[in-house]
Design an enzyme around this catalytic site. Sequence first.
Site, PDB file in Angstrom:
ATOM      1  CE  LYS A  41      -0.367   0.033   5.046  1.00  0.00           C
ATOM      2  NZ  LYS A  41      -1.232  -0.267   6.207  1.00  0.00           N
TER       3      LYS A  41
ATOM      4  CE1 TYR B 215      13.636  31.900   5.294  1.00  0.00           C
ATOM      5  CE2 TYR B 215      13.752  29.528   4.870  1.00  0.00           C
ATOM      6  CZ  TYR B 215      13.606  30.838   4.412  1.00  0.00           C
ATOM      7  OH  TYR B 215      13.432  31.071   3.083  1.00  0.00           O
TER       8      TYR B 215
HETATM    9  C1  PLP Z   1      -0.425  -1.409   6.790  1.00  0.00           C
HETATM   10  C2  PLP Z   1      -0.997  -2.668   7.305  1.00  0.00           C
HETATM   11  C3  PLP Z   1      -0.177  -3.749   7.647  1.00  0.00           C
HETATM   12  C4  PLP Z   1       1.343  -3.660   7.650  1.00  0.00           C
HETATM   13  O1  PLP Z   1       1.774  -3.132   8.867  1.00  0.00           O
HETATM   14  P1  PLP Z   1       3.349  -2.969   9.209  1.00  0.00           P
HETATM   15  O2  PLP Z   1       3.375  -2.402  10.565  1.00  0.00           O
HETATM   16  O3  PLP Z   1       3.885  -2.018   8.186  1.00  0.00           O
HETATM   17  O4  PLP Z   1       3.930  -4.323   9.062  1.00  0.00           O
HETATM   18  C5  PLP Z   1      -0.777  -4.932   8.041  1.00  0.00           C
HETATM   19  N1  PLP Z   1      -2.127  -5.041   8.104  1.00  0.00           N
HETATM   20  C6  PLP Z   1      -2.946  -4.016   7.805  1.00  0.00           C
HETATM   21  C7  PLP Z   1      -4.412  -4.191   7.933  1.00  0.00           C
HETATM   22  C8  PLP Z   1      -2.412  -2.797   7.407  1.00  0.00           C
HETATM   23  O5  PLP Z   1      -3.236  -1.784   7.125  1.00  0.00           O
END
Ligand code: PLP
Length: 365
Positions: free
Chosen positions: A37, A256
Site C-alpha cells: 500500500k 530561518y
Molecule cells: C499497513 C498494514 C499492515 C502492515 O503493517 P506494518 O506495521 O507495516 O507491518 C498490516 N495489516 C494491515 C491491515 C495494514 O493496514
Amino acid sequence: MKISRPIRVRIAPDAILDNYRAVRRHAPKSRAFAVVKADAYGHGQWRAVQALRGEADGFALLECENAVALREAGIDQPILLLEGIFSARDARAVGEYGLSTVIHCPEQLDLLLGNLPPDTAPDICLKLNTGMNRLGFTVATLARARQRLADELPRARLTLMTHFAEADGERGVAWQMERFRALAGDWTGPVCLGNSAAILRHPDAHGDWVRPGIMLYGASPFAETSAAELGLRPAMTLESAIIAVQDLQPGDRVGYGGTFTADRPMRIGVVACGYADGYPRHAPNGTPIAVMGERTRLLGRVSMDMLACDLTGIPDAHIGAPVTLWGHGIGGEVPADEVAAAAGTIAYELFCAVAPRVPVTVDHD
Ligand SMILES: *Cc1c(COP(=O)(O)O)cnc(C)c1O
C-alpha cells in the site's frame, strides 16, 4: 547538457526480497501478503511487486484500481484489498479479477452481496474489531454477517482477520488474541493476523497469513530495536550533496529563525534537500546525517529546498561531497528510524513522504 540537482532516492529491490525472506524465517508456518500500500511505503508499488513476484504468496494494498492493474500485468497471486471495497464497481472487480477483499462492516457486505452473482466464490477476509476500534465486525454484527454470507454467497472462501494495535509495545497482542478467539468461536478456517511487529515479536500471533509491511522496506517496527539488530536491510536511501560551504564565527546563526548559534569557529555544509523533498521539517538540531561516510548533525531549521549540517569534523567535505539523509549510500549510513525518532515520527512516515520531485534510481546488483 543535463545538470540535475543532486538529490536522489535510491531503491534496492534485492533488499526488499531479502527482507521478505526474513519474514519467511520468522513466520515459517504462515503465508505472507506483502503489503505494498501507499506506493509500497514510497518505494514504488510496481518496483516492490516485481522484486517479490517470484516469491511472495500474495500482495495487499488499498485501491481496487491498483489491484486490477497488478492482475492485468500478470500477477497471479492473491491480491488483498486491505480496506475492502468502496463502490459497486469495486465489488464487481472483485468477481471479475479474482481479488481478495476485506469486508469490515455490514454496509460493505451489502455492497458486495448486491453486486456479485450468488454463485461467485471470492476470497473474503472478514475483519474483526478486537480493540483497535478502527475497522471490523463486533460481537453485535459478526454472526449475522456470517449467516448472510452462508445464505447469499455460499461459495465464498472466508478467512477471519484482525489487526494489532500494540504488537510493538508493552501491552502486546494477548489481549486482542483473547477477544479474537471469543469472536471466532468454533471457527476452524484460516486466520490472517500478524503485521511486522507481531511477525518479529509474537510467534503465537501469526496465523495462516501474515501481513508484513514496514519490515519489507528495512525499517524497524520497534522504537527500541534497530532494523540492523533485526537483520533487516534498508531498501531506501535518500541522498544528496553539499552545494555550499560557510565558515561561521562564534555567535553566527544558521537558517530561518536562527535556531542554531555557533559557539566556536565552525564549518557548515548546505545540502540540496528540504521539506519539499520530503525531509521532515521538524527534524531538530543534532538529527543524524552522514557526509563522505562520516556521521554528523543537522544544524538550524530545515527549509523548503535546503538544510545545513556540521562539517567542522569533516575538513575534506567540499561542494559536491556526497550526503546520506537516510539509508545506506556513498554519503554513509544513517538508519531512517534514527532520523524519524529525532523528528518525532516513524520511518513509515518518512518513506511515504518522499516527494514526487525527487528522482528515483533503482539499484541492480
Ligand atoms: C499497513 C498494514 C499492515 C502492515 O503493517 P506494518 O506495521 O507495516 O507491518 C498490516 N495489516 C494491515 C491491515 C495494514 O493496514
